[in-house]
Design a protein around this motif. Structure first.
Motif, PDB file in Angstrom:
ATOM      1  N   ASP A  53      -9.056  10.855 -54.381  1.00 32.37           N
ATOM      2  CA  ASP A  53      -8.887  10.915 -55.831  1.00 32.37           C
ATOM      3  C   ASP A  53      -7.463  11.419 -56.085  1.00 32.37           C
ATOM      4  OD1 ASP A  53      -8.847  11.486 -58.486  1.00 32.37           O
ATOM      5  OD2 ASP A  53     -10.835  12.406 -58.542  1.00 32.37           O
ATOM      6  N   LEU A  54      -6.571  10.511 -56.502  1.00 37.35           N
ATOM      7  CA  LEU A  54      -5.150  10.875 -56.591  1.00 37.35           C
ATOM      8  C   LEU A  54      -4.874  11.925 -57.668  1.00 37.35           C
ATOM      9  CD1 LEU A  54      -3.545   7.389 -56.140  1.00 37.35           C
ATOM     10  CD2 LEU A  54      -3.681   9.194 -54.474  1.00 37.35           C
ATOM     11  N   GLY A  55      -5.761  12.015 -58.642  1.00 35.69           N
ATOM     12  CA  GLY A  55      -5.567  13.029 -59.683  1.00 35.69           C
ATOM     13  C   GLY A  55      -5.798  14.436 -59.172  1.00 35.69           C
ATOM     14  N   LEU A  56      -6.578  14.559 -58.103  1.00 36.55           N
ATOM     15  CA  LEU A  56      -6.880  15.893 -57.571  1.00 36.55           C
ATOM     16  C   LEU A  56      -5.975  16.278 -56.411  1.00 36.55           C
ATOM     17  CD1 LEU A  56     -10.781  16.007 -57.479  1.00 36.55           C
ATOM     18  CD2 LEU A  56      -9.314  17.406 -58.868  1.00 36.55           C
ATOM     19  N   CYS A  57      -5.387  15.280 -55.731  1.00 39.88           N
ATOM     20  CA  CYS A  57      -4.619  15.562 -54.504  1.00 39.88           C
ATOM     21  C   CYS A  57      -3.396  16.422 -54.809  1.00 39.88           C
ATOM     22  CB  CYS A  57      -4.193  14.246 -53.867  1.00 39.88           C
ATOM     23  SG  CYS A  57      -3.274  14.478 -52.352  1.00 39.88           S
ATOM     24  N   THR A  98       3.424   8.475 -47.965  1.00 40.12           N
ATOM     25  CA  THR A  98       4.506   7.526 -48.184  1.00 40.12           C
ATOM     26  C   THR A  98       5.648   8.223 -48.923  1.00 40.12           C
ATOM     27  OG1 THR A  98       3.436   6.869 -50.201  1.00 40.12           O
ATOM     28  CG2 THR A  98       2.991   5.526 -48.265  1.00 40.12           C
ATOM     29  N   ASN A  99       6.755   7.506 -49.119  1.00 44.74           N
ATOM     30  CA  ASN A  99       7.885   8.090 -49.843  1.00 44.74           C
ATOM     31  C   ASN A  99       7.845   7.816 -51.343  1.00 44.74           C
ATOM     32  OD1 ASN A  99       9.228   9.614 -48.071  1.00 44.74           O
ATOM     33  ND2 ASN A  99      10.925   8.227 -47.707  1.00 44.74           N
ATOM     34  N   GLU A 100       6.719   7.292 -51.830  1.00 48.54           N
ATOM     35  CA  GLU A 100       6.621   7.004 -53.265  1.00 48.54           C
ATOM     36  C   GLU A 100       6.503   8.301 -54.048  1.00 48.54           C
ATOM     37  OE1 GLU A 100       3.574   4.176 -54.545  1.00 48.54           O
ATOM     38  OE2 GLU A 100       3.611   3.479 -52.476  1.00 48.54           O
ATOM     39  N   TYR A 101       7.414   8.504 -54.986  1.00 52.33           N
ATOM     40  CA  TYR A 101       7.288   9.713 -55.794  1.00 52.33           C
ATOM     41  C   TYR A 101       7.040   9.419 -57.265  1.00 52.33           C
ATOM     42  CZ  TYR A 101      12.259   8.836 -56.651  1.00 52.33           C
ATOM     43  OH  TYR A 101      13.443   8.265 -56.978  1.00 52.33           O
ATOM     44  N   GLU A 102       7.034   8.138 -57.624  1.00 48.43           N
ATOM     45  CA  GLU A 102       6.747   7.806 -59.027  1.00 48.43           C
ATOM     46  C   GLU A 102       5.259   7.530 -59.159  1.00 48.43           C
ATOM     47  OE1 GLU A 102       9.555   4.871 -58.494  1.00 48.43           O
ATOM     48  OE2 GLU A 102      10.875   5.577 -60.075  1.00 48.43           O
ATOM     49  N   ASN A 103       4.476   8.586 -59.277  1.00 48.09           N
ATOM     50  CA  ASN A 103       3.026   8.433 -59.231  1.00 48.09           C
ATOM     51  C   ASN A 103       2.370   8.453 -60.602  1.00 48.09           C
ATOM     52  OD1 ASN A 103       3.164   8.320 -56.456  1.00 48.09           O
ATOM     53  ND2 ASN A 103       3.007  10.520 -56.239  1.00 48.09           N
ATOM     54  N   GLN A 104       3.185   8.359 -61.644  1.00 49.06           N
ATOM     55  CA  GLN A 104       2.565   8.382 -62.975  1.00 49.06           C
ATOM     56  C   GLN A 104       1.928   7.028 -63.286  1.00 49.06           C
ATOM     57  OE1 GLN A 104       5.629   8.292 -62.046  1.00 49.06           O
ATOM     58  NE2 GLN A 104       7.067   8.325 -63.721  1.00 49.06           N
ATOM     59  N   VAL A 105       0.782   7.069 -63.971  1.00 49.27           N
ATOM     60  CA  VAL A 105       0.068   5.836 -64.303  1.00 49.27           C
ATOM     61  C   VAL A 105      -0.259   5.842 -65.795  1.00 49.27           C
ATOM     62  CG1 VAL A 105      -0.953   5.368 -62.069  1.00 49.27           C
ATOM     63  CG2 VAL A 105      -2.098   6.928 -63.612  1.00 49.27           C
ATOM     64  N   ARG A 106      -0.524   4.655 -66.318  1.00 48.35           N
ATOM     65  CA  ARG A 106      -0.858   4.563 -67.741  1.00 48.35           C
ATOM     66  C   ARG A 106      -2.367   4.618 -67.957  1.00 48.35           C
ATOM     67  NH1 ARG A 106       3.327   1.332 -71.353  1.00 48.35           N
ATOM     68  NH2 ARG A 106       5.186   2.274 -70.483  1.00 48.35           N
ATOM     69  N   ALA A 107      -3.123   4.107 -66.994  1.00 49.66           N
ATOM     70  CA  ALA A 107      -4.577   4.135 -67.130  1.00 49.66           C
ATOM     71  C   ALA A 107      -5.149   5.089 -66.093  1.00 49.66           C
ATOM     72  CB  ALA A 107      -5.140   2.738 -66.922  1.00 49.66           C
ATOM     73  N   LYS A 108      -6.158   5.858 -66.516  1.00 53.55           N
ATOM     74  CA  LYS A 108      -6.696   6.906 -65.651  1.00 53.55           C
ATOM     75  C   LYS A 108      -7.363   6.327 -64.403  1.00 53.55           C
ATOM     76  CE  LYS A 108      -8.719  11.381 -66.538  1.00 53.55           C
ATOM     77  NZ  LYS A 108      -9.671  12.114 -67.372  1.00 53.55           N
ATOM     78  N   ASN A 109      -7.952   5.122 -64.534  1.00 58.91           N
ATOM     79  CA  ASN A 109      -8.706   4.589 -63.391  1.00 58.91           C
ATOM     80  C   ASN A 109      -7.802   4.149 -62.241  1.00 58.91           C
ATOM     81  OD1 ASN A 109      -7.648   2.382 -64.579  1.00 58.91           O
ATOM     82  ND2 ASN A 109      -9.590   1.336 -64.953  1.00 58.91           N
ATOM     83  N   LYS A 110      -6.476   4.103 -62.478  1.00 60.59           N
ATOM     84  CA  LYS A 110      -5.572   3.769 -61.378  1.00 60.59           C
ATOM     85  C   LYS A 110      -5.432   4.916 -60.387  1.00 60.59           C
ATOM     86  CE  LYS A 110      -2.919   0.131 -63.424  1.00 60.59           C
ATOM     87  NZ  LYS A 110      -1.657  -0.291 -64.004  1.00 60.59           N
ATOM     88  N   LEU A 111      -5.839   6.116 -60.790  1.00 62.36           N
ATOM     89  CA  LEU A 111      -5.815   7.271 -59.882  1.00 62.36           C
ATOM     90  C   LEU A 111      -7.056   7.288 -58.994  1.00 62.36           C
ATOM     91  CD1 LEU A 111      -4.638  10.000 -62.385  1.00 62.36           C
ATOM     92  CD2 LEU A 111      -3.298   9.023 -60.565  1.00 62.36           C
ATOM     93  N   LYS A 112      -7.867   6.257 -59.078  1.00 62.40           N
ATOM     94  CA  LYS A 112      -9.108   6.144 -58.307  1.00 62.40           C
ATOM     95  C   LYS A 112      -9.980   7.394 -58.439  1.00 62.40           C
ATOM     96  CE  LYS A 112      -6.519   3.579 -54.880  1.00 62.40           C
ATOM     97  NZ  LYS A 112      -5.904   3.730 -53.588  1.00 62.40           N
ATOM     98  N   PRO A 113     -10.352   7.755 -59.662  1.00 56.38           N
ATOM     99  CA  PRO A 113     -11.158   8.967 -59.809  1.00 56.38           C
ATOM    100  C   PRO A 113     -12.588   8.741 -59.328  1.00 56.38           C
ATOM    101  CG  PRO A 113     -10.905   7.905 -61.914  1.00 56.38           C
ATOM    102  CD  PRO A 113     -10.125   7.086 -60.943  1.00 56.38           C
ATOM    103  N   ARG A 114     -13.182   9.824 -58.846  1.00 50.19           N
ATOM    104  CA  ARG A 114     -14.576   9.782 -58.411  1.00 50.19           C
ATOM    105  C   ARG A 114     -15.442  10.282 -59.543  1.00 50.19           C
ATOM    106  NH1 ARG A 114     -13.062  12.009 -54.129  1.00 50.19           N
ATOM    107  NH2 ARG A 114     -13.615  14.055 -54.903  1.00 50.19           N
ATOM    108  N   LYS A 115     -16.693   9.828 -59.571  1.00 49.67           N
ATOM    109  CA  LYS A 115     -17.605  10.364 -60.584  1.00 49.67           C
ATOM    110  C   LYS A 115     -17.969  11.783 -60.198  1.00 49.67           C
ATOM    111  CE  LYS A 115     -19.538   6.094 -62.217  1.00 49.67           C
ATOM    112  NZ  LYS A 115     -20.598   5.109 -62.061  1.00 49.67           N
ATOM    113  N   ARG A 116     -17.805  12.726 -61.169  1.00 49.68           N
ATOM    114  CA  ARG A 116     -18.136  14.115 -60.872  1.00 49.68           C
ATOM    115  C   ARG A 116     -19.227  14.589 -61.810  1.00 49.68           C
ATOM    116  NH1 ARG A 116     -12.587  14.385 -59.918  1.00 49.68           N
ATOM    117  NH2 ARG A 116     -12.076  15.029 -62.016  1.00 49.68           N
TER     118      ARG A 116
END
Lengths: 109, 384
Positions: free
Chosen positions: A69-73, A91-109
């Motif tokens: 879950d990229l939002g929690l990492c 990886t060397n990617e540092y531009e991790n901002q997203v426009r839609a929340k589901n792109k962070l692959k969130p888990r159901k909590r």
């Protein structure tokens, strides 16, 4: 007087800042950017899940593969340190901002 | 006989970097009494640290503070490696010290920039921030992260700093040294800074001793309480360092102590880089699994002594208690602003270098009123 000489010096220098979206800053090869799990290598041993401070990485019970879950990492690299097959890397990617929340692959909590 | 009136600053205010409620009782423009109200940035750090494996808790404990994350690592590791009797090689000890000292430089430069901003000297603020940016690049190169370094594990480090990495760190420090010397000269001689800082927020040596102040605040009152000198840990055992002290005890002395410490830290990084055994590598993880034990440990954070208590039961942390330096210094805040002019309050508060959200441990707010709970009641979760 000290500031005046500094001002004159800086008038003929390049700007210290960079034109960001067009030019990108140099980053180190050791930089920890976005986390990546190699699903082919992953053996589903649960070690990463046990060692994650925030509970971001969890092994899927059906597929037996680790999912992040990229939002929690918090990019602490503890999972990469304990992984026996070294299938987790940063990886060397540092531009991790997203426009839609589901792109962070969130888990159901 | 004048009547005092309440002058509130905060919890949200442009001159405050973190939420803190300052209630000033003023007569005209003179502060007669002051009360500090906390509880706006409570994050539940200690609760989050319970029931985790030691290495995992280490990564969580670093996230307590965004400025001094390595100091929390050092205090936690000193405690854990102390009671578990883990011996660390010289390379690991010195690598940790390099990161910690670079962090001290970056913290003090950040603080100096913000202090100059409070005084209205925004040019100096920009200058200090420019030099600090280069230190962050060094962190990027050495540890892999600019703010939360996460470079250590129990008994070892994550990566071996190569010779090029160390050279890069040293050359960066060399490149900023000349500028910093000139900034320090400016701070020492500039009329605006001298007028607004000298004699402001005066703390006597006796007060500092009675209230048990820590860090640069106490060192500006001529008290030598540097943990690195008094009980050296890890790499500090191998290095020579002097604690910077001054006798005045005012805001100007605190500024100069911090700026002088930057040069002392540069000196330490240089020593550590030269002393690292060449060709050695860090041990392989895991060095040792920790099952039982408890202990205490302290490290010198940029703001002062950082104290940790760690208890491990069945391989999991049962209790981690953190005392950050701001908690020790906070008791002096009302005393320092008493009798000052209201325009000096932001400068005095900034000169004490508060780090509020690292320090907040408990917040009980019920129906808009705060209550006092005993530890027993907190444990049970209900008030009698």
């Amino acid at each position: 007087m000290g500031i005046l000489t500094d001002v004159l010096k800086n008038m003929f220098k390049k700007p210290f800042t960079i034109d960001y979206p067009k030019k990108k800053s140099k980053i180190s090869v050791h930089f920890r950017g976005k986390i990546h799990v190699d699903r082919k290598k992953c053996i589903g041993c649960y070690l990463c899940q046990m060692n994650c401070p925030t509970g971001a990485i969890v092994v899927n019970k059906k597929t037996k593969k680790a999912e992040v879950d990229l939002g929690l990492c918090i990019l602490c690299s503890m999972c990469a340190e304990v992984c026996p097959v070294k299938c987790i890397y940063f990886t060397n990617e540092y531009e991790n901002q997203v426009r839609a929340k589901n792109k962070l692959k969130p888990r159901k909590r | 006989m004048h009547k005092t009136c309440l002058f509130p600053i905060g919890p949200q205010h442009p001159s405050l970097k973190e939420p803190l409620f300052l209630k000033l009782y003023v007569d005209g423009t003179t502060v007669k009494d002051a009360v500090f109200d906390l509880g706006y940035a409570h994050r539940g750090v200690e609760e989050k640290l319970e029931g985790k494996q030691v290495d995992t808790a280490l990564h969580a404990v670093q996230r307590t503070c965004g400025i001094c994350s390595q100091c929390h690592t050092m205090a936690f590791l000193r405690t854990v490696e102390g009671f578990a009797e883990v011996e660390i090689p010289d390379r690991v000890a010195l690598q940790r010290v390099i990161v910690a000292e670079l962090e001290r430089i970056h913290s003090h430069l950040l603080w100096a920039g913000v202090m100059m901003h409070e005084l209205g000297l925004d040019t100096l603020f920009m200058y200090f921030m420019r030099e600090r940016e280069k230190i962050l690049d060094v962190f990027d190169e050495l540890t892999g992260n600019r703010v939360h370094h996460s470079s250590d594990l129990v008994g070892t480090s994550k990566r071996t700093f190569s010779e090029e990495n160390l050279q890069f760190a040293l050359s960066t420090l060399d490149s900023i040294k000349e500028n910093l010397i000139s900034y320090r000269k400016t701070v020492d001689s500039h009329d605006v800074i001298r007028d607004r800082c000298i004699g402001k927020g005066l703390i006597t040596k006796k007060d500092a001793k009675t209230f048990g102040l820590v860090g640069p605040v106490a060192r500006a009152c001529n008290i030598n309480n540097d943990v690195r000198v008094n009980s050296p840990y890890m790499g500090y055992k191998m290095l020579k360092l002097n604690s910077i002290m001054r006798t005045e005890g005012d805001a100007h002395a605190r500024t100069l102590v911090r700026l002088d410490e930057v040069f002392e830290s540069m000196n330490l990084v240089e020593q550590a880089c030269n002393q690292i055994p060449k060709g050695s590598v860090v041990p392989k993880y895991p060095v040792k699994r920790i099952a039982q034990g408890y202990g205490v440990g302290a490290s010198e954070a940029p703001r002062g002594e950082n104290f940790h208590f760690v208890k491990v039961v069945n391989g999991k942390t049962a209790r981690v208690k953190l005392r950050t330096p701001t908690l020790a210094n906070l008791i002096m805040f009302p005393e320092a602003v008493k009798g000052a002019d209201i325009t000096d309050v932001p400068v005095i508060v900034m000169s004490l270098d508060p780090c509020i959200s690292c320090m907040e441990r408990v917040a009980v707010v019920k129906d808009g009123k705060s209550e006092v709970w005993t530890s027993h009641e907190l444990f049970k979760g209900e008030k009698k």
